[in-house]
Motif scaffolding. Structure first.
Motif, mmCIF file in Angstrom:
data_model
loop_
_atom_site.group_PDB
_atom_site.id
_atom_site.type_symbol
_atom_site.label_atom_id
_atom_site.label_comp_id
_atom_site.label_asym_id
_atom_site.label_seq_id
_atom_site.Cartn_x
_atom_site.Cartn_y
_atom_site.Cartn_z
ATOM 1 N N LEU A 144 7.086 18.268 -40.694
ATOM 2 C CA LEU A 144 8.158 19.132 -42.068
ATOM 3 C C LEU A 144 8.356 19.961 -42.545
ATOM 4 N N ALA A 145 6.652 20.782 -42.247
ATOM 5 C CA ALA A 145 6.472 22.109 -42.060
ATOM 6 C C ALA A 145 7.563 22.867 -40.723
ATOM 7 N N MET A 146 7.320 22.479 -39.861
ATOM 8 C CA MET A 146 7.712 23.213 -38.751
ATOM 9 C C MET A 146 9.192 22.816 -38.823
ATOM 10 N N GLY A 147 10.080 21.671 -39.317
ATOM 11 C CA GLY A 147 11.602 22.058 -39.363
ATOM 12 C C GLY A 147 12.030 22.488 -40.601
ATOM 13 N N LEU A 148 10.988 22.713 -41.473
ATOM 14 C CA LEU A 148 11.586 23.737 -42.933
ATOM 15 C C LEU A 148 11.351 25.165 -42.285
ATOM 16 N N ALA B 63 7.485 25.538 -45.936
ATOM 17 C CA ALA B 63 7.055 25.421 -44.754
ATOM 18 C C ALA B 63 5.295 25.996 -45.150
ATOM 19 N N ALA B 64 5.846 27.206 -45.447
ATOM 20 C CA ALA B 64 3.509 27.588 -45.421
ATOM 21 C C ALA B 64 2.890 26.581 -46.362
ATOM 22 N N ALA B 65 3.353 26.336 -47.617
ATOM 23 C CA ALA B 65 3.350 25.822 -48.402
ATOM 24 C C ALA B 65 2.208 24.572 -48.092
ATOM 25 N N ILE B 66 3.212 23.439 -47.345
ATOM 26 C CA ILE B 66 2.771 22.311 -46.794
ATOM 27 C C ILE B 66 1.358 22.757 -45.923
ATOM 28 N N VAL B 67 1.647 23.831 -45.209
ATOM 29 C CA VAL B 67 -0.008 23.706 -44.012
ATOM 30 C C VAL B 67 -0.752 24.107 -44.903
ATOM 31 N N VAL C 26 -4.630 32.675 -43.347
ATOM 32 C CA VAL C 26 -4.154 32.815 -41.708
ATOM 33 C C VAL C 26 -2.328 33.275 -41.457
ATOM 34 N N VAL C 27 -2.088 32.033 -43.048
ATOM 35 C CA VAL C 27 -0.635 32.032 -42.707
ATOM 36 C C VAL C 27 -0.146 32.846 -43.161
#
Length: 256
Positions: free
Chosen positions: A145-149, A194-198, A208-209
């Motif tokens: 999901l993160a990558m898709g967003l 997306a970053a928040a999910i990771v 790192v993000v």
């Protein structure tokens, strides 16, 4: 431990994605030309059929060749992931064609990006490369999901740039439906979520993000200032950001 079987499975997934992306580009080029969407006022990169670089009949043959090539590359994945991978491959081919012919004109393009550039590649690459264990699939789906967003930011820029042309063509993208301001906000929050999910999955990787978020904010500010063909520069920067996000996410998953 990395085994030759895992490497081959990964390379097949990578090659399948590569060929299907070419196939999708051919499909977009051909059907947007046939629908009359690629007019003289097009702001994005030039298209082969619209520019007369290739005849529509030749592009149609190219679509058949790349589709068959994608199926041939993907077929061995049945050995790694089971017979139901045939259904996954068929879904990818159908999505590749339906995106341009129907779904993107009805505002479903963003959902297809999340599915076919997020859930499908992340989850099924994990499925065929590793030996799945209980509980892991939830994290893998969230990473998909993160990558898709993050990847959908690219489509958002594209649709934001083309909003006037899409209105004239009857293409009801989300930016057409809800306006340019909503498109800018969506671009910003797609990257943040997306970053928040990771980070929620790997809190120790928060620093790192940060480089991704820095580049994302900078690109968002450019998005708000530029117009017309100038937004093609934002398109390129967004592609860079997506690559960085994928790389940093992989590092976080491996080491944090």
């Amino acid at each position: 431990m990395l085994t030759p079987q895992m490497v081959w499975a990964f390379l097949l997934c990578l090659l399948f994605a590569f060929v299907m992306q070419i196939d999708a580009n051919f499909v977009n080029d051909y059907f947007d030309f046939k629908k009359g969407t690629d007019r003289a006022d097009r702001l994005g990169p030039e298209r082969a059929c619209a520019q007369g670089w290739i005849r529509p009949e030749a592009m149609r043959r190219g679509i058949v060749v790349t589709t068959l090539a994608g199926c041939a590359v993907g077929l061995p994945l049945v050995w790694y992931g089971g017979w139901w991978m045939l259904a996954v491959g068929a879904l990818c081919v159908a999505g590749c064609i339906l995106y341009t012919t129907h779904l993107s004109y009805r505002g479903w393009g963003d959902i297809l990006v999340v599915v076919f550039f997020g859930f499908v590649p992340v989850f099924f690459t994990w499925w065929v490369v590793t030996a799945p264990t209980d509980g892991e699939w939830v994290e893998v789906l969230l990473l998909g999901l993160a990558m898709g967003l993050a990847t959908d930011c690219l489509l958002m820029v594209n649709n934001y740039r083309d909003v006037e042309q899409d209105r004239l063509s009857g293409k009801r993208t989300l930016v057409v439906r809800f306006g340019e301001r909503s498109g800018r906000h969506a671009y910003l929050w797609l990257g943040i979520v997306a970053a928040a999910i990771v980070v929620s999955l790997h809190p120790k990787g928060v620093f790192v993000v940060l480089p991704y978020l820095l580049f994302h904010f900078q690109t968002y500010r450019l998005l708000c200032r530029l117009t017309g063909r100038e937004l093609n520069h934002v398109l390129g920067l967004t592609a860079r950001n997506i690559f960085l996000f994928g790389l940093l996410t992989a590092l976080i998953v491996l080491f944090f």
